[in-house]
Design a protein around this motif. Structure first.
Motif, PDB file in Angstrom:
ATOM      1  N   ALA A 229     -48.587 136.386  28.323  1.00  0.00           N
ATOM      2  CA  ALA A 229     -49.340 135.395  27.543  1.00  0.00           C
ATOM      3  C   ALA A 229     -49.708 134.185  28.390  1.00  0.00           C
ATOM      4  CB  ALA A 229     -48.536 134.961  26.323  1.00  0.00           C
ATOM      5  N   THR A 230     -48.763 133.701  29.195  1.00  0.00           N
ATOM      6  CA  THR A 230     -49.034 132.510  30.010  1.00  0.00           C
ATOM      7  C   THR A 230     -49.948 132.836  31.193  1.00  0.00           C
ATOM      8  OG1 THR A 230     -46.963 132.897  31.235  1.00  0.00           O
ATOM      9  CG2 THR A 230     -46.882 131.379  29.364  1.00  0.00           C
ATOM     10  N   ASP A 231     -49.802 134.054  31.765  1.00  0.00           N
ATOM     11  CA  ASP A 231     -50.665 134.430  32.887  1.00  0.00           C
ATOM     12  C   ASP A 231     -52.117 134.570  32.453  1.00  0.00           C
ATOM     13  OD1 ASP A 231     -48.490 134.427  34.530  1.00  0.00           O
ATOM     14  OD2 ASP A 231     -48.228 136.616  34.544  1.00  0.00           O
ATOM     15  N   ALA A 232     -52.334 135.010  31.224  1.00  0.00           N
ATOM     16  CA  ALA A 232     -53.697 135.222  30.739  1.00  0.00           C
ATOM     17  C   ALA A 232     -54.354 133.936  30.250  1.00  0.00           C
ATOM     18  CB  ALA A 232     -53.692 136.255  29.607  1.00  0.00           C
ATOM     19  N   ALA A 233     -53.551 132.900  30.030  1.00  0.00           N
ATOM     20  CA  ALA A 233     -54.079 131.659  29.461  1.00  0.00           C
ATOM     21  C   ALA A 233     -54.686 130.766  30.535  1.00  0.00           C
ATOM     22  CB  ALA A 233     -52.966 130.902  28.738  1.00  0.00           C
ATOM     23  N   ASP A 234     -55.628 129.933  30.137  1.00  0.00           N
ATOM     24  CA  ASP A 234     -56.176 128.910  31.019  1.00  0.00           C
ATOM     25  C   ASP A 234     -55.164 127.774  31.116  1.00  0.00           C
ATOM     26  OD1 ASP A 234     -58.528 130.274  31.459  1.00  0.00           O
ATOM     27  OD2 ASP A 234     -59.516 129.392  29.708  1.00  0.00           O
ATOM     28  N   VAL A 235     -54.718 127.489  32.337  1.00  0.00           N
ATOM     29  CA  VAL A 235     -53.685 126.469  32.530  1.00  0.00           C
ATOM     30  C   VAL A 235     -54.328 125.100  32.618  1.00  0.00           C
ATOM     31  CG1 VAL A 235     -51.845 125.660  34.035  1.00  0.00           C
ATOM     32  CG2 VAL A 235     -52.194 128.106  33.689  1.00  0.00           C
ATOM     33  N   SER A 236     -53.775 124.153  31.887  1.00  0.00           N
ATOM     34  CA  SER A 236     -54.225 122.765  31.978  1.00  0.00           C
ATOM     35  C   SER A 236     -53.001 121.863  31.880  1.00  0.00           C
ATOM     36  CB  SER A 236     -55.220 122.435  30.853  1.00  0.00           C
ATOM     37  OG  SER A 236     -54.595 122.568  29.585  1.00  0.00           O
ATOM     38  N   TYR A 237     -53.197 120.609  32.218  1.00  0.00           N
ATOM     39  CA  TYR A 237     -52.100 119.646  32.181  1.00  0.00           C
ATOM     40  C   TYR A 237     -52.558 118.387  31.458  1.00  0.00           C
ATOM     41  CZ  TYR A 237     -49.775 122.595  35.621  1.00  0.00           C
ATOM     42  OH  TYR A 237     -49.181 123.655  36.257  1.00  0.00           O
ATOM     43  N   ALA A 238     -51.616 117.740  30.781  1.00  0.00           N
ATOM     44  CA  ALA A 238     -51.931 116.508  30.064  1.00  0.00           C
ATOM     45  C   ALA A 238     -52.360 115.425  31.053  1.00  0.00           C
ATOM     46  CB  ALA A 238     -50.716 116.041  29.259  1.00  0.00           C
ATOM     47  N   GLU A 239     -53.228 114.537  30.605  1.00  0.00           N
ATOM     48  CA  GLU A 239     -53.703 113.453  31.475  1.00  0.00           C
ATOM     49  C   GLU A 239     -52.540 112.586  31.950  1.00  0.00           C
ATOM     50  OE1 GLU A 239     -56.636 112.886  32.810  1.00  0.00           O
ATOM     51  OE2 GLU A 239     -57.387 114.723  31.897  1.00  0.00           O
ATOM     52  N   ALA A 240     -51.553 112.352  31.075  1.00  0.00           N
ATOM     53  CA  ALA A 240     -50.391 111.548  31.477  1.00  0.00           C
ATOM     54  C   ALA A 240     -49.598 112.251  32.568  1.00  0.00           C
ATOM     55  CB  ALA A 240     -49.491 111.273  30.267  1.00  0.00           C
ATOM     56  N   THR A 241     -49.498 113.581  32.472  1.00  0.00           N
ATOM     57  CA  THR A 241     -48.801 114.352  33.504  1.00  0.00           C
ATOM     58  C   THR A 241     -49.526 114.232  34.838  1.00  0.00           C
ATOM     59  OG1 THR A 241     -47.941 115.933  31.891  1.00  0.00           O
ATOM     60  CG2 THR A 241     -48.055 116.663  34.177  1.00  0.00           C
ATOM     61  N   LYS A 242     -50.845 114.399  34.819  1.00  0.00           N
ATOM     62  CA  LYS A 242     -51.621 114.297  36.064  1.00  0.00           C
ATOM     63  C   LYS A 242     -51.562 112.879  36.634  1.00  0.00           C
ATOM     64  CE  LYS A 242     -55.383 116.146  34.222  1.00  0.00           C
ATOM     65  NZ  LYS A 242     -56.738 116.709  34.092  1.00  0.00           N
ATOM     66  N   ALA A 243     -51.539 111.879  35.766  1.00  0.00           N
ATOM     67  CA  ALA A 243     -51.528 110.492  36.233  1.00  0.00           C
ATOM     68  C   ALA A 243     -50.262 110.168  37.009  1.00  0.00           C
ATOM     69  CB  ALA A 243     -51.677 109.537  35.052  1.00  0.00           C
ATOM     70  N   HIS A 244     -49.154 110.826  36.664  1.00  0.00           N
ATOM     71  CA  HIS A 244     -47.881 110.584  37.360  1.00  0.00           C
ATOM     72  C   HIS A 244     -47.520 111.703  38.328  1.00  0.00           C
ATOM     73  CE1 HIS A 244     -46.668 107.061  35.007  1.00  0.00           C
ATOM     74  NE2 HIS A 244     -47.081 107.696  33.928  1.00  0.00           N
ATOM     75  N   GLY A 245     -48.234 112.826  38.263  1.00  0.00           N
ATOM     76  CA  GLY A 245     -47.803 114.016  38.978  1.00  0.00           C
ATOM     77  C   GLY A 245     -48.375 114.165  40.369  1.00  0.00           C
ATOM     78  N   THR A 246     -47.792 115.126  41.086  1.00  0.00           N
ATOM     79  CA  THR A 246     -48.229 115.475  42.436  1.00  0.00           C
ATOM     80  C   THR A 246     -48.558 116.955  42.475  1.00  0.00           C
ATOM     81  OG1 THR A 246     -46.817 113.773  43.423  1.00  0.00           O
ATOM     82  CG2 THR A 246     -47.598 115.534  44.876  1.00  0.00           C
ATOM     83  N   ALA A 247     -49.735 117.279  42.974  1.00  0.00           N
ATOM     84  CA  ALA A 247     -50.134 118.672  43.162  1.00  0.00           C
ATOM     85  C   ALA A 247     -49.934 119.021  44.634  1.00  0.00           C
ATOM     86  CB  ALA A 247     -51.589 118.873  42.754  1.00  0.00           C
ATOM     87  N   PHE A 248     -49.197 120.091  44.896  1.00  0.00           N
ATOM     88  CA  PHE A 248     -48.939 120.551  46.257  1.00  0.00           C
ATOM     89  C   PHE A 248     -49.751 121.813  46.518  1.00  0.00           C
ATOM     90  CE2 PHE A 248     -45.155 118.160  45.138  1.00  0.00           C
ATOM     91  CZ  PHE A 248     -44.868 117.444  46.292  1.00  0.00           C
ATOM     92  N   LEU A 249     -50.527 121.808  47.580  1.00  0.00           N
ATOM     93  CA  LEU A 249     -51.225 123.000  48.061  1.00  0.00           C
ATOM     94  C   LEU A 249     -50.524 123.418  49.350  1.00  0.00           C
ATOM     95  CD1 LEU A 249     -54.927 121.841  47.531  1.00  0.00           C
ATOM     96  CD2 LEU A 249     -53.520 123.239  46.012  1.00  0.00           C
ATOM     97  N   ILE A 250     -49.759 124.494  49.275  1.00  0.00           N
ATOM     98  CA  ILE A 250     -48.884 124.887  50.379  1.00  0.00           C
ATOM     99  C   ILE A 250     -49.486 126.097  51.083  1.00  0.00           C
ATOM    100  CG2 ILE A 250     -46.574 125.655  50.992  1.00  0.00           C
ATOM    101  CD1 ILE A 250     -45.596 124.233  48.437  1.00  0.00           C
ATOM    102  N   LEU A 251     -49.827 125.927  52.347  1.00  0.00           N
ATOM    103  CA  LEU A 251     -50.413 127.002  53.151  1.00  0.00           C
ATOM    104  C   LEU A 251     -49.312 127.669  53.970  1.00  0.00           C
ATOM    105  CD1 LEU A 251     -52.907 128.497  54.150  1.00  0.00           C
ATOM    106  CD2 LEU A 251     -53.233 126.696  55.855  1.00  0.00           C
ATOM    107  N   ASP A 252     -49.032 128.931  53.635  1.00  0.00           N
ATOM    108  CA  ASP A 252     -47.991 129.683  54.330  1.00  0.00           C
ATOM    109  C   ASP A 252     -48.527 130.261  55.637  1.00  0.00           C
ATOM    110  OD1 ASP A 252     -46.136 129.169  52.392  1.00  0.00           O
ATOM    111  OD2 ASP A 252     -46.556 130.987  51.246  1.00  0.00           O
ATOM    112  N   PRO A 253     -47.637 130.634  56.562  1.00  0.00           N
ATOM    113  CA  PRO A 253     -48.087 131.169  57.858  1.00  0.00           C
ATOM    114  C   PRO A 253     -48.931 132.435  57.742  1.00  0.00           C
ATOM    115  CG  PRO A 253     -45.782 130.524  57.971  1.00  0.00           C
ATOM    116  CD  PRO A 253     -46.183 130.432  56.532  1.00  0.00           C
ATOM    117  N   ASP A 254     -48.729 133.214  56.672  1.00  0.00           N
ATOM    118  CA  ASP A 254     -49.511 134.442  56.522  1.00  0.00           C
ATOM    119  C   ASP A 254     -50.849 134.198  55.843  1.00  0.00           C
ATOM    120  OD1 ASP A 254     -48.757 133.933  53.956  1.00  0.00           O
ATOM    121  OD2 ASP A 254     -47.817 135.872  53.578  1.00  0.00           O
TER     122      ASP A 254
END
Length: 523
Positions: A229-254
């Motif tokens: 159910a969660t994999d099929a859903a469109d993921v979004s985040y609350a504006e308050a969460t984004k205002a305080h949150g950090t998004a990490f884009l992690i590039l692995d060696p592969d």
């Protein structure tokens, strides 16, 4: 005897090249599986030395297939790197992985790369990209994604290998996403079923292993349903969460990219709809509050405090009595404080004005222009006191008075993090209007988070602009507010002109409190 795998490979490849047959048709003709055909056809691309070793049984089929995943020239390089004695297929794959990456992980269009950097088998079942070309293109794609996340309102977006951010990941909690109403109903139904099963499980005889296994299968089934159910859903985040949150884009060696969305463990942990928030100590904590335009970052505070101090300098030149008081404060050996600096290198206001990106002040420009006309020492790097005294002999009494006045006001400096009581007192006494010398522009506004920009737009234009503002990108809000302030300064607006021209950031509205005075005295 069975055909050698190489003979099969070359036969299959010939059918594909000459008769345009696909793997499905070839498999049907020979009575084998498509997977078998595809595996064999890879062997047709082997380079000469590898083919010879394979026919001589010095390599097994799996190892030969590992060589076949890269172009012929790279096969020769790998052969030389292993001294013609590969240990097994995994050994070859490890050597190849040092310079080639699976294209499945790419976030970019492969057609943008030079042909020499991309390796494909006959049916494009497996595509490899030269490592440096892949990582360069992947990094460019991630930079674009980082910009998009910033536009969407995330407080911070970090692009980094995991090793450099692992400590931060450990110190933070995962931000819970929001789901659409349909997904929430599915999750609620699953949770309800889980609670019913848990209630029955509590009454289970601990010796009844068969029923325990049955319960385990039911719990596993619910977990799979929840993930689906969660994999099929469109993921979004609350504006308050984004205002305080950090998004990490992690590039692995592969070449793989992992995305982590986190909140500070010390302050917040958001949960799914209907859940509750818990701290790291399992105690309840409040949901993250939405920041407003009154919450400034350090760079914004430093810029505005600098503008205030420069406006005070300009105003002092028009008040002789206040100017003399300031001169006495600067020269007196019994006066302490952080609002006056005689030594230039200690003057944080001038340092900020000279080095902050995009900083501009009409007050600073006017004072420097006046000083440039009469100061005989301005063009040199430094002078000893005897040489400097000789140059001052050429000035008239009036010119010396003017230079004293200009040097006195340039002693006024501001603390860039907190209110400076003397500067605030002088600003009030002299009727300083900071906005006469400073207008919030894009360089300053970019320091706000997306939700803060939307809040400021509502404050200036009215609540009717709120819902639309929250749906816009951060850069669009910055541009809209910069234009609003510019139009207001030029008198090109009607209803919002006065409010925009009179608006001050929160740190310039703060009165001098007894604590400020105490901090000033202590400093």
């Amino acid at each position: 005897e069975p055909m050698h795998p190489l003979d099969e490979a070359e036969a299959f490849a010939k059918l594909a090249r000459d008769e345009a047959k696909g793997a499905e048709a070839i498999a049907a003709e020979f009575g084998v599986s498509e997977h078998y055909v595809r595996q064999r056809m890879k062997l047709a691309t082997l380079t000469g030395v590898v083919k010879i070793a394979f026919r001589a049984a010095e390599l097994d089929t799996a190892t030969a297939e590992a060589f076949a995943t890269v172009p012929a020239d790279r096969q020769l390089e790998v052969w030389q790197e292993v001294n013609g004695k590969p240990q097994h297929a995994h050994h070859v794959r490890n050597v190849i992985a040092n310079t080639w990456i699976e294209a499945d992980h790419a976030l970019f269009d492969l057609s943008t790369l030079p042909e020499s950097a991309v390796s494909r088998d006959l049916f494009n079942d497996r595509v490899l990209v030269e490592r440096k070309a892949f990582l360069d293109a992947q990094a460019d794609a991630l930079i674009a994604e980082r910009q998009q996340l910033t536009e969407d309102g995330w407080n911070e977006v970090v692009l980094s290998p995991q090793a450099q951010v692992q400590d931060r990941l450990w110190s933070m909690v995962t931000a819970e996403p929001q789901f659409d109403e349909q997904t929430n109903r599915k999750l609620a139904a699953i949770q309800k079923r889980r609670e019913k099963i848990e209630a029955k499980f509590e009454d289970l005889d601990e010796n009844d292993e068969d029923r325990a296994e049955a319960f385990g299968r039911k719990f596993d089934e619910l977990d799979r349903a929840e993930r689906a159910a969660t994999d099929a859903a469109d993921v979004s985040y609350a504006e308050a969460t984004k205002a305080h949150g950090t998004a990490f884009l992690i590039l692995d060696p592969d070449g793989r990219v992992r995305r982590e969305f986190r909140l500070s463990r010390k302050r917040f942990e958001t949960t799914q709809a209907g859940g509750h928030a818990e701290s790291a100590n399992d105690g309840p904590i409040p949901q993250p509050a939405m920041p407003t335009s009154d919450d400034l970052c350090e760079r914004q505070r430093g810029t505005t405090f600098t503008h205030e101090a420069l406006a005070v300098r300009e105003a002092l030149l028009g008040d002789e009595l206040a100017l003399k008081r300031v001169l006495v404060l600067a020269l007196h050996d019994k006066v302490r404080g952080d609002a006056l600096s005689i030594r230039r290198e200690a003057n944080g206001t001038d340092l900020h004005a000279d080095h902050a990106e995009g900083f501009a002040s009409t007050a600073l420009n006017a004072i420097r222009e006046r000083r440039a006309k009469i100061d005989p020492l301005l063009d040199g790097y430094s002078f000893d006191e005897r040489e400097a005294y000789g140059k001052l002999r050429d000035l008239t009494a009036d010119m010396l008075d003017e230079l004293v006045r200009l040097l006195t006001v340039e002693c006024v400096t501001a603390h860039l993090v907190r209110v400076t009581p003397l500067v605030r007192t002088l600003a009030s006494e002299l009727g300083v209007n900071v906005r006469r010398h400073w207008r919030p522009d894009a360089t300053w506004l970019i320091g706000y988070r997306k939700c803060q920009l939307a809040h400021l737009l509502r404050e200036l234009r009215g609540p009717v602009y709120g819902p639309a503002a929250e749906k816009r990108k951060k850069s669009e809000l910055v541009d809209a507010l910069a234009k609003l302030f510019a139009d207001a300064a030029d008198g090109r607006l009607d209803d919002a002109t006065a409010k925009a021209n009179e608006w001050l950031p929160s740190n310039l509205r703060e009165p001098v409190t007894p604590q400020d005075a105490a901090d000033h005295t202590e400093a």
